[in-house]
Design an enzyme around this catalytic site. Structure first.
Site, mmCIF file in Angstrom:
data_model
loop_
_atom_site.group_PDB
_atom_site.id
_atom_site.type_symbol
_atom_site.label_atom_id
_atom_site.label_comp_id
_atom_site.label_asym_id
_atom_site.label_seq_id
_atom_site.Cartn_x
_atom_site.Cartn_y
_atom_site.Cartn_z
ATOM 1 N N ILE A 163 1.585 -2.883 -9.705
ATOM 2 C CA ILE A 163 1.276 -3.323 -8.343
ATOM 3 C C ILE A 163 1.996 -4.649 -8.148
ATOM 4 O O ILE A 163 1.690 -5.642 -8.811
ATOM 5 C CB ILE A 163 -0.244 -3.405 -8.091
ATOM 6 C CG1 ILE A 163 -0.527 -3.830 -6.650
ATOM 7 C CG2 ILE A 163 -0.977 -4.256 -9.105
ATOM 8 C CD1 ILE A 163 -1.976 -3.594 -6.214
ATOM 9 N N GLU A 164 2.988 -4.659 -7.278
ATOM 10 C CA GLU A 164 3.940 -5.766 -7.218
ATOM 11 C C GLU A 164 3.833 -6.536 -5.912
ATOM 12 O O GLU A 164 3.920 -5.959 -4.819
ATOM 13 C CB GLU A 164 5.364 -5.226 -7.412
ATOM 14 C CG GLU A 164 6.415 -6.303 -7.487
ATOM 15 C CD GLU A 164 7.769 -5.789 -7.969
ATOM 16 O OE1 GLU A 164 8.742 -6.562 -7.906
ATOM 17 O OE2 GLU A 164 7.851 -4.623 -8.409
ATOM 18 N N VAL A 165 3.678 -7.848 -6.028
ATOM 19 C CA VAL A 165 3.682 -8.801 -4.919
ATOM 20 C C VAL A 165 2.735 -8.349 -3.801
ATOM 21 O O VAL A 165 3.130 -8.152 -2.653
ATOM 22 C CB VAL A 165 5.109 -9.045 -4.390
ATOM 23 C CG1 VAL A 165 5.118 -10.294 -3.494
ATOM 24 C CG2 VAL A 165 6.098 -9.235 -5.516
#
Length: 272
Positions: A161-163
């Site tokens: 789960i990115e940014v």
């Protein structure tokens, strides 16, 4: 020495919400060996590293997820499945896949553990407005939640789960059975994921907001490069001046044997 047992998918899922896991993207055998020695829980690697026959000697106990761009630039489900089977045979513990849900379901049907991706997905960033945070409005936070639930339903056991805003990522992590691997999404997920290049200070340009630099190896490599260049220049100067090679750099021959050799050369010249 007995090699450590790598954790299984079941082991990792049992750790959800119990303790934070550490995760690094490593690209060399030296980095993999360092991750092993440091006790990093999970590592992401390029395909060529997992295929290196020395890889498991370097990192025998690390749960390893090879990742690449396949499945994002036109590979079919069958091609991705074929690649995943080969990667598993080469000791991959799971497969990173940002392809569509049918592909993830197909991998799961073959019992191949899949790590998906949500939030800012670089190869899909055009759908979420480019290279920026995802989930800063209620609508986009709901979008990330739907992605996570879709991945879960398709059979993925984890997802990067990115940014994504930390509050949003925490709320989503509490509502999924998957492991959520946080890259810039706060401490409320199940693992903290950074690139080794960032941790080691290897980048000379922009560092992402979520990166933390623990060493400045770029400066060390710059120093080594200066030393390398200086050594090469000194060698070139020695060659031009005749300072290299010296007698100690060559092999000698007995004088009598050399004399016989020269006599033989003279006889050959006379015969010619």
């Amino acid at each position: 020495m007995k090699k450590p047992n790598r954790p299984t998918v079941a082991d990792l899922l049992a750790m959800k919400a119990k303790r934070q896991l550490s995760m690094l993207r490593v690209t060399t055998l030296e980095e993999a060996e360092a991750a092993e020695a440091a006790g990093i829980d999970l590592i992401s690697v390029p395909f060529e590293l997992i295929y290196d026959p020395q890889f498991r000697d370097a990192a025998p106990g690390r749960f390893t997820i090879p990742g690449g761009e396949y499945g994002q630039i036109g590979a079919t489900t069958d091609e991705i499945l074929r690649s995943a089977v080969k990667l598993r045979a080469a000791s991959a513990d799971a497969i990173y896949c940002a392809a569509g849900l049918p592909t993830i379901r197909r991998l799961r049907e073959e019992y191949i553990p899949v790590c998906g991706h949500t939030g800012l997905i670089p190869s899909h960033a055009t759908w979420t407005g480019g290279f920026k945070a995802v989930g800063k409005t209620a609508e986009m936070a709901e979008y990330v939640l739907r992605q996570v639930k879709d991945l879960e339903a398709a059979g993925a056991f984890s997802a990067e789960i990115e940014v994504v805003p930390a509050e949003v990522a925490t709320a989503i992590s509490e509502r999924t059975s998957m492991l959520l691997l946080s890259m810039g999404a706060g401490a409320g997920c199940d693992a903290q994921y950074l690139f080794a290049d960032d941790v080691l200070g290897m980048n000379r340009g922009h560092y992402p907001r979520h990166a933390k630099v623990y060493r400045n190896l770029a400066a060390e490599f710059d120093r080594i490069q200066r030393e390398r260049t200086a050594a090469f220049a000194e060698f070139a100067d020695d060659v031009r001046s005749g300072a290299y090679p010296e007698a100690r750099h060559t092999v000698a021959i007995d004088e009598q044997e050399f004399a016989k050799f020269l006599d033989g050369l003279d006889r050959q010249r006379n015969l010619a």
